[in-house]
Scaffold this active site. Structure first.
Site, PDB file in Angstrom:
ATOM      1  N   PRO A 253       0.884  -1.089   0.063  1.00  0.00           N
ATOM      2  CA  PRO A 253      -0.014  -0.035  -0.161  1.00  0.00           C
ATOM      3  C   PRO A 253       0.782   1.279   0.180  1.00  0.00           C
ATOM      4  O   PRO A 253       0.987   2.070   0.929  1.00  0.00           O
ATOM      5  CB  PRO A 253      -0.663  -0.150   1.260  1.00  0.00           C
ATOM      6  CG  PRO A 253       0.162  -1.065   2.075  1.00  0.00           C
ATOM      7  CD  PRO A 253       0.837  -1.845   1.466  1.00  0.00           C
ATOM      8  N   CYS A 254       1.504   1.558  -1.080  1.00  0.00           N
ATOM      9  CA  CYS A 254       2.566   2.815  -1.140  1.00  0.00           C
ATOM     10  C   CYS A 254       1.340   4.032  -1.230  1.00  0.00           C
ATOM     11  O   CYS A 254       1.945   4.871  -1.004  1.00  0.00           O
ATOM     12  CB  CYS A 254       3.183   2.860  -2.508  1.00  0.00           C
ATOM     13  SG  CYS A 254       2.136   2.569  -3.943  1.00  0.00           S
TER      14      CYS A 254
END
Length: 284
Positions: free
Chosen positions: A246-247
């Site tokens: 989850p950047c």
């Protein structure tokens, strides 16, 4: 203070220029430090603060980038590449590639040869996605506004792989994440080639709870490299697996959302969707 900062910047700029010009001779820390009239210890600390990586790591990046061009553009042998890059032999080239690229020079040159990749397109709450897998797990996931463009980018990562458009179990398990079926997350396996540093950053991202946000600086401190915010940002930008890693949960310390490989509008939508999902989960 401003004069001191300008002096430090000038020194680091001079050091970077010297390393850029002389990387083929693999200059030592002491050699570069002497060029800018600093002790090796002071130079190491100052360079890391300004560049986000150590002088040694910066030199390694330059060397590997040059070696990659030799291997791909000129089709040089491993021996020729090691020699031209200023390395003592192919074993050093091998070790350097594994440390920086997460793969051997031979694997890089082969471009995924003998690798079979399944891929498919699917709908998500945030638009079309391209998901790809090997027998070991998910190797790529990206939002695909234009399917052919997305597939071309996948091919660029593994130019010599064999591709089959088919949905497999690994892809199905990965796509469960978009349907709130979090119980399936432990079934998702990833097949990633990355450096130790990239893996540390991506592992830190995986620990960010759904619906929460953090900053580049906090991730840098979490992996015990508090001065490496810029390098952390680069590693986050290199994330090959959208949403699963989850950047999108990383924002700037000022509160500004910051950039996102698949667009800031999509980033905003994902953050809002996750926050809402978290509230629903709490109420239930």
């Amino acid at each position: 203070m401003e004069a001191q900062a300008e002096t430090n910047y000038s020194r680091i700029a001079a050091a970077i220029s010297y390393i850029n010009t002389n990387f083929k001779t693999q200059p030592s820390l002491e050699e570069v430090a002497e060029r800018i009239n600093l002790s090796p210890f002071h130079f190491q600390r100052l360079f890391t603060e300004w560049a986000g990586v150590s002088p040694k790591k910066f030199l390694q990046y330059l060397t590997v980038q040059y070696a990659k061009k030799m291997l791909q553009d000129q089709q040089a042998t491993l021996f020729e590449t090691a020699y031209e890059a200023g390395l003592s032999g192919t074993s050093r080239l091998h070790d350097l590639f594994v440390a920086v690229e997460g793969m051997t020079p031979g694997e890089y040159k082969n471009g995924g040869e003998n690798l079979t990749i399944h891929y498919s397109f699917a709908e998500s709450p945030f638009g079309n996605v391209l998901v790809a897998s090997t027998p070991k797990g998910i190797c790529y996931l990206a939002f695909a506004d234009e399917e052919q463009v997305a597939f071309t980018k996948l091919q660029a990562k593994f130019p010599k792989a064999t591709y089959t458009q088919i949905v497999d179990l690994a892809q199905q398990n990965a796509l469960y994440i978009f349907t709130h079926d979090w119980s399936k997350l432990n079934q998702i396996k990833l097949h990633l080639k990355a450096t130790d540093f990239q893996l540390k950053v991506w592992e830190a991202l995986l620990k960010i709870p759904t619906g929460q946000l953090t900053t580049y600086g906090k991730i840098a401190r979490q992996i015990n490299l508090p001065n490496a915010s810029r390098a952390v940002g680069t590693a986050i930008g290199d994330n090959p697996v959208a949403f699963l890693i989850p950047c999108h949960r990383i924002i700037q310390s000022t509160g500004v959302l910051g950039g996102y490989h698949w667009g800031t509008v999509r980033k905003s939508a994902i953050i809002g969707w996750e926050a809402a999902s978290r509230e629903v989960t709490k109420q239930n």
